[in-house]
Design a protein around this motif. Structure first.
Motif, PDB file in Angstrom:
ATOM      1  N   VAL A   1       0.840  -1.204   0.000  1.00 40.58           N
ATOM      2  CA  VAL A   1       0.000   0.000   0.000  1.00 40.58           C
ATOM      3  C   VAL A   1       0.871   1.248   0.000  1.00 40.58           C
ATOM      4  CG1 VAL A   1      -1.721   1.311   1.304  1.00 40.58           C
ATOM      5  CG2 VAL A   1      -1.936  -1.157   1.094  1.00 40.58           C
ATOM      6  N   ARG A   2       1.942   1.244   0.768  1.00 42.04           N
ATOM      7  CA  ARG A   2       2.838   2.401   0.829  1.00 42.04           C
ATOM      8  C   ARG A   2       3.530   2.638  -0.516  1.00 42.04           C
ATOM      9  NH1 ARG A   2       4.552   0.024   6.417  1.00 42.04           N
ATOM     10  NH2 ARG A   2       3.114   1.153   7.761  1.00 42.04           N
ATOM     11  N   ILE A   3       3.966   1.552  -1.152  1.00 41.80           N
ATOM     12  CA  ILE A   3       4.618   1.692  -2.461  1.00 41.80           C
ATOM     13  C   ILE A   3       3.643   2.238  -3.490  1.00 41.80           C
ATOM     14  CG2 ILE A   3       5.623   0.392  -4.372  1.00 41.80           C
ATOM     15  CD1 ILE A   3       6.964  -1.396  -2.249  1.00 41.80           C
ATOM     16  N   ILE A   4       2.417   1.707  -3.512  1.00 46.01           N
ATOM     17  CA  ILE A   4       1.398   2.195  -4.454  1.00 46.01           C
ATOM     18  C   ILE A   4       1.097   3.670  -4.203  1.00 46.01           C
ATOM     19  CG2 ILE A   4      -1.044   1.995  -5.101  1.00 46.01           C
ATOM     20  CD1 ILE A   4      -0.733  -1.047  -4.660  1.00 46.01           C
ATOM     21  N   PHE A   5       0.979   4.062  -2.941  1.00 41.34           N
ATOM     22  CA  PHE A   5       0.701   5.461  -2.613  1.00 41.34           C
ATOM     23  C   PHE A   5       1.824   6.375  -3.096  1.00 41.34           C
ATOM     24  CE2 PHE A   5       1.003   9.128   0.208  1.00 41.34           C
ATOM     25  CZ  PHE A   5      -0.248   9.688   0.006  1.00 41.34           C
ATOM     26  N   VAL A   6       3.059   5.973  -2.853  1.00 41.77           N
ATOM     27  CA  VAL A   6       4.198   6.803  -3.264  1.00 41.77           C
ATOM     28  C   VAL A   6       4.260   6.918  -4.782  1.00 41.77           C
ATOM     29  CG1 VAL A   6       6.727   6.895  -3.342  1.00 41.77           C
ATOM     30  CG2 VAL A   6       5.572   6.433  -1.195  1.00 41.77           C
ATOM     31  N   VAL A   7       4.058   5.809  -5.475  1.00 43.38           N
ATOM     32  CA  VAL A   7       4.103   5.843  -6.942  1.00 43.38           C
ATOM     33  C   VAL A   7       3.000   6.746  -7.488  1.00 43.38           C
ATOM     34  CG1 VAL A   7       3.734   4.446  -9.020  1.00 43.38           C
ATOM     35  CG2 VAL A   7       5.267   3.637  -7.225  1.00 43.38           C
ATOM     36  N   LEU A   8       1.787   6.623  -6.953  1.00 40.01           N
ATOM     37  CA  LEU A   8       0.688   7.466  -7.426  1.00 40.01           C
ATOM     38  C   LEU A   8       0.872   8.930  -7.043  1.00 40.01           C
ATOM     39  CD1 LEU A   8      -2.404   5.174  -6.758  1.00 40.01           C
ATOM     40  CD2 LEU A   8      -1.306   5.694  -8.950  1.00 40.01           C
TER      41      LEU A   8
END
Length: 96
Positions: A33-40
């Motif tokens: 979830v953290r990786i997806i948030f940072v990428v977005l």
């Protein structure tokens, strides 16, 4: 089944526990979830929007009162007591 899921901020937190709480609610990895948030969020033109959404979720999602706060990043919880050793003896394990 009588268990209701509640969306709360997680004690597995880096900043405020929002992303860890979302991960726990949906049953997926907090790191994902953290990786997806940072990428977005770093996608061009979405940095301010991502930060505003994060701050809004921090205000809206309640704190998880069932667990003690554990901040791995900031190590803000300094109230943990030290472990002490008592009656320690030393023995030689290399017997010839």
């Amino acid at each position: 089944m009588n268990s209701k899921r509640r969306l709360t901020r997680s004690s597995d937190r880096i900043f405020t526990g929002v992303l860890g709480g979302l991960a726990a609610y949906f049953g997926i990895s907090a790191t994902l979830v953290r990786i997806i948030f940072v990428v977005l969020t770093i996608f061009p033109g979405h940095v301010v929007f991502g930060l505003l959404v994060y701050l809004l979720l921090t205000v809206i999602i309640p704190e998880n009162t069932g667990t003690q706060r554990q901040s791995h990043f900031w190590n803000a919880d300094q109230s943990q007591s030290r472990k002490e050793l008592h009656d320690v003896t030393e023995e030689d394990t290399d017997k010839k």
